[in-house]
Design a protein around this motif. Structure first.
Motif: not given
Length: 264
Positions: A15-25, A58-62, A209-211, A224-229
């Motif tokens: 069922s729908r329930r709230p999550f924090s609006r953040r990107a999560v691994l 994919f190569q992953v860069t930070r 999750i925002d990406l 793909m691109a996103f910001t985390i931590k």
């Protein structure tokens, strides 16, 4: 923590329930998926990934610095499609490792539907495991937050599936929870993939999750691109190496591994 799930709870319907609006691994655990773009759910499972190469890498860069790779392998197993996911990140400061993330998963698709999911994760020392199987009218999941029954058409967070951009929820392959979001097409752009310019459609996901992610004209995932931590992460498609085949299903650095296919 062994990573074994042993919570004797009754499966609860999603069922729908709230999550924090953040990107999560967890939502990136490929990272990870039931019809061809605009096609029928009843088509043979191996044709789902017909536009994909056998291995997508994919190569992953930070913040522009390489930290690891994400790979997905697509192969028919009888009438099923098996999708294997490998993720390995290592973040270092002054040549000292400060964060390690490893993930392995195996998806089994049959008649256009996800019928089994098995994942193991090492999130910087935290062992995590998810198991899921199709049941009549749903998909039962044993995850890190307890059992849940997801909708039968749920997609795992591996991002390859052509129907993904039409979705508003997905199964977090790392933790076994449901993430909800909206997806909007931003427009067409020229990006770099496989060392050359590629025209691709950009989509923005916003919600639990925002990406942003990009697909080419054949609906193959390209970027793909996103910001985390506080760090800007990019997945850029590159050519796989001959040795990459052996990475799928390999144990995590902690020694935990996926069970052999068909034994879980």
């Amino acid at each position: 923590m062994s990573g074994t799930i042993s919570r004797p709870h009754t499966h609860r319907p999603f069922s729908r329930r709230p999550f924090s609006r953040r990107a999560v691994l967890g939502g990136l655990a490929a990272t990870g998926a039931a019809t061809l773009w605009g096609g029928s759910d009843a088509m043979a499972a191996p044709s789902l990934a017909s536009a994909y190469p056998s291995i997508l890498k994919f190569q992953v860069t930070r913040d522009g610095n390489p930290i690891g790779h994400v790979m997905e392998r697509y192969r028919p197993v009888g009438q099923d499609l098996q999708v294997d996911v490998f993720i390995g990140f290592m973040v270092s400061l002054a040549f000292i490792p400060v964060y390690r993330y490893e993930h392995r998963s195996r998806e089994t698709w049959r008649d256009g539907r996800l019928v089994r999911l098995e994942t193991v994760t090492n999130d910087n020392g935290d062992a995590q495991q998810v198991k899921g199987r199709a049941v009549p009218g749903g998909f039962d999941v044993e995850g890190m937050e307890g059992p849940v029954t997801a909708p039968a058409d749920i997609l795992p967070s591996s991002y390859w599936h052509p129907r993904f951009t039409d979705s508003s929820r997905m199964l977090d392959s790392q933790l076994g929870r449901i993430l909800e979001f909206d997806i909007a097409k931003v427009g067409s752009e020229r990006i770099e993939a496989m060392g050359r310019p590629v025209e691709a459609d950009r989509f923005a996901m916003r919600g639990d999750i925002d990406l942003d992610f990009w697909y080419d004209a054949d609906r193959v995932w390209q970027k793909m691109a996103f910001t985390i931590k506080g760090g800007f992460m990019e997945y850029t498609r590159v050519a796989p190496a001959p040795e990459d085949e052996g990475q799928f299903g390999s144990p995590l650095s902690t020694g935990i591994a996926l069970p052999p296919p068909g034994t879980a």
